[in-house]
Design a protein around this motif. Structure first.
Motif, PDB file in Angstrom:
ATOM      1  N   ARG A 131       9.457  12.573  -4.779  1.00 30.45           N
ATOM      2  CA  ARG A 131       8.260  11.814  -4.404  1.00 30.45           C
ATOM      3  C   ARG A 131       7.078  12.364  -5.171  1.00 30.45           C
ATOM      4  NH1 ARG A 131       5.989  12.396   1.573  1.00 30.45           N
ATOM      5  NH2 ARG A 131       4.492  13.828   0.634  1.00 30.45           N
ATOM      6  N   SER A 148       2.981  12.100  -5.622  1.00 28.26           N
ATOM      7  CA  SER A 148       1.800  11.634  -4.895  1.00 28.26           C
ATOM      8  C   SER A 148       0.545  11.953  -5.680  1.00 28.26           C
ATOM      9  CB  SER A 148       1.712  12.312  -3.521  1.00 28.26           C
ATOM     10  OG  SER A 148       2.888  12.117  -2.776  1.00 28.26           O
ATOM     11  N   ASP A 197       1.870   7.153  -2.902  1.00 20.82           N
ATOM     12  CA  ASP A 197       3.201   7.717  -3.137  1.00 20.82           C
ATOM     13  C   ASP A 197       3.988   6.822  -4.089  1.00 20.82           C
ATOM     14  OD1 ASP A 197       3.045   9.935  -1.486  1.00 20.82           O
ATOM     15  OD2 ASP A 197       3.820   8.866   0.266  1.00 20.82           O
ATOM     16  N   LEU A 248       0.877   3.410   0.149  1.00 22.39           N
ATOM     17  CA  LEU A 248      -0.240   4.266   0.540  1.00 22.39           C
ATOM     18  C   LEU A 248       0.213   5.250   1.612  1.00 22.39           C
ATOM     19  CD1 LEU A 248      -3.059   1.565   0.809  1.00 22.39           C
ATOM     20  CD2 LEU A 248      -2.588   3.076  -1.125  1.00 22.39           C
ATOM     21  N   ARG A 249      -0.408   6.440   1.640  1.00 25.90           N
ATOM     22  CA  ARG A 249      -0.090   7.445   2.648  1.00 25.90           C
ATOM     23  C   ARG A 249      -1.361   8.133   3.123  1.00 25.90           C
ATOM     24  NH1 ARG A 249       4.328  10.720   4.305  1.00 25.90           N
ATOM     25  NH2 ARG A 249       5.651   9.578   2.836  1.00 25.90           N
ATOM     26  N   GLU A 270      -2.105  11.509   5.533  1.00 30.40           N
ATOM     27  CA  GLU A 270      -1.461  12.646   6.195  1.00 30.40           C
ATOM     28  C   GLU A 270      -2.540  13.553   6.770  1.00 30.40           C
ATOM     29  OE1 GLU A 270       1.571  16.279   4.945  1.00 30.40           O
ATOM     30  OE2 GLU A 270       1.566  14.401   3.803  1.00 30.40           O
ATOM     31  N   GLU A 326       1.261  11.430  10.265  1.00 30.85           N
ATOM     32  CA  GLU A 326       1.396  10.872   8.917  1.00 30.85           C
ATOM     33  C   GLU A 326       1.675   9.381   9.069  1.00 30.85           C
ATOM     34  OE1 GLU A 326       4.183  12.792   6.254  1.00 30.85           O
ATOM     35  OE2 GLU A 326       4.110  14.628   7.440  1.00 30.85           O
ATOM     36  N   ARG A 353       2.421   5.815   6.492  1.00 35.97           N
ATOM     37  CA  ARG A 353       2.594   5.284   5.148  1.00 35.97           C
ATOM     38  C   ARG A 353       3.024   3.831   5.245  1.00 35.97           C
ATOM     39  NH1 ARG A 353       7.665   4.135   3.928  1.00 35.97           N
ATOM     40  NH2 ARG A 353       9.355   5.159   5.071  1.00 35.97           N
ATOM     41  N   SER A 354       2.802   3.070   4.159  1.00 36.52           N
ATOM     42  CA  SER A 354       3.235   1.684   4.117  1.00 36.52           C
ATOM     43  C   SER A 354       3.285   1.231   2.671  1.00 36.52           C
ATOM     44  CB  SER A 354       2.269   0.791   4.918  1.00 36.52           C
ATOM     45  OG  SER A 354       2.756  -0.519   5.009  1.00 36.52           O
ATOM     46  N   SER A 374       7.287   0.627   6.435  1.00 38.58           N
ATOM     47  CA  SER A 374       6.168   1.380   7.004  1.00 38.58           C
ATOM     48  C   SER A 374       6.698   2.424   7.980  1.00 38.58           C
ATOM     49  CB  SER A 374       5.195   0.448   7.734  1.00 38.58           C
ATOM     50  OG  SER A 374       4.692  -0.547   6.859  1.00 38.58           O
TER      51      SER A 374
END
Length: 289
Positions: A78, A80, A94, A110-111, A113, A118, A120-121, A160
């Motif tokens: 991953r 980022s 990400d 998008l993320r 944290e 956390e 993300r989607s 997501s």
């Protein structure tokens, strides 16, 4: 089939042997180097994905970071790009290429944290080497998902996920909710989704995992008894898994993780392909200064 059974058994034994070798062979080295252990230390009390003080107390900045998961038959790096404290508290994007023995693809999204959560989607795309879409039926077996009957499956999903962490004294509550929306499947066909170990249909699929993590006394080994429910809306069925997750925090950058979450209830009979059972993963974390 006998070859397949022997090969699967060999994978289990190899994974267990690796975990035991690392546990007994490397833990004294970690202690000798002065790594603090135990849930009461700052290295381990960090909530979220940050394993140690390097990420928790790092300066806020623009950065490029990576989290690489390596297993026996998969590679999930991953990458980022974002702003904040990498691997602890940040906002960004990400990109995750996905390579395994059964499929190739990638995820981008998008993320956000933070200390206690956390989210993300984004979009997931995969192309299967050896699997096709499945004609709809009430129940599926391992043979159904392994036979290539028609064009190789290629698909887009909206993926997501929300992870929540809450301290309860020496125990940490961990909740993981994942929602997938699928569209564009051939009419009256389903799909085996190997990232979730289930046969899904078009529409919504929801996975909810709930666990309580504690660290073994005097060690940096986290144990999480967990229960997971997957609801397949198109098929109107649910799948239940239960077991334990383990993670060993070697350093700020390196972890060993495994899960033993066999199926408790399911309309399908997928054998080894029905859940995450002793898939040993080495996780490496990195971020630019």
């Amino acid at each position: 089939m006998r070859r397949l059974a022997r090969w699967s058994g060999a994978r289990y034994l190899a994974g267990l042997a690796l975990l035991l070798c690392v546990f007994f062979g490397l833990e004294p080295t970690a202690r000798a180097q002065g790594f603090e252990t135990g849930p009461g230390n700052s290295r381990l009390s960090t909530l979220g994905s940050a394993p140690g003080t390097r990420w928790r107390f790092g300066a806020e900045r623009w950065f490029v970071a990576s989290r690489v998961d390596v297993g026996f038959f998969f590679l999930r790096p991953r990458v980022s790009v974002g702003y904040g404290q990498p691997h602890f508290s940040w906002v960004g994007v990400d990109a995750v290429p996905i390579v395994s023995t059964s499929a190739i693809g990638g995820y981008m999204g998008l993320r956000v944290e933070k200390n206690f959560f956390e989210v993300r989607s984004g979009m997931l795309h995969q192309y299967s080497y050896n699997r096709s879409f499945l004609p709809q039926q009430d129940s599926y077996g391992r043979r159904d998902i392994d036979i290539l009957d028609g064009p190789r499956a290629q698909y887009w999903l909206w993926d997501s996920e929300l992870e929540l962490y809450a301290p309860l004294g020496p125990i940490k509550l961990r909740s993981d909710t994942q929602l997938i929306y699928a569209t564009g499947f051939p009419e009256a066909h389903d799909l085996y989704l190997d990232t979730m170990w289930v046969v899904i249909g078009s529409g919504v699929t929801v996975r909810q995992r709930l666990g309580f993590e504690f660290f073994l006394r005097g060690t940096n080994i986290g144990v999480t008894p967990a229960v997971e429910v997957v609801w397949l809306d198109e098929r109107q069925v649910g799948i239940v898994r239960a077991g334990v997750q383990l993670r060993w925090l070697l350093t700020d950058e390196l972890q060993i993780r495994t899960s033993i979450l066999p199926v408790v209830k399911s309309p399908d009979y997928l054998g080894r392909a029905s859940g995450d059972v002793l898939e040993v993963t080495l996780r490496w974390l990195w971020a630019s200064d």
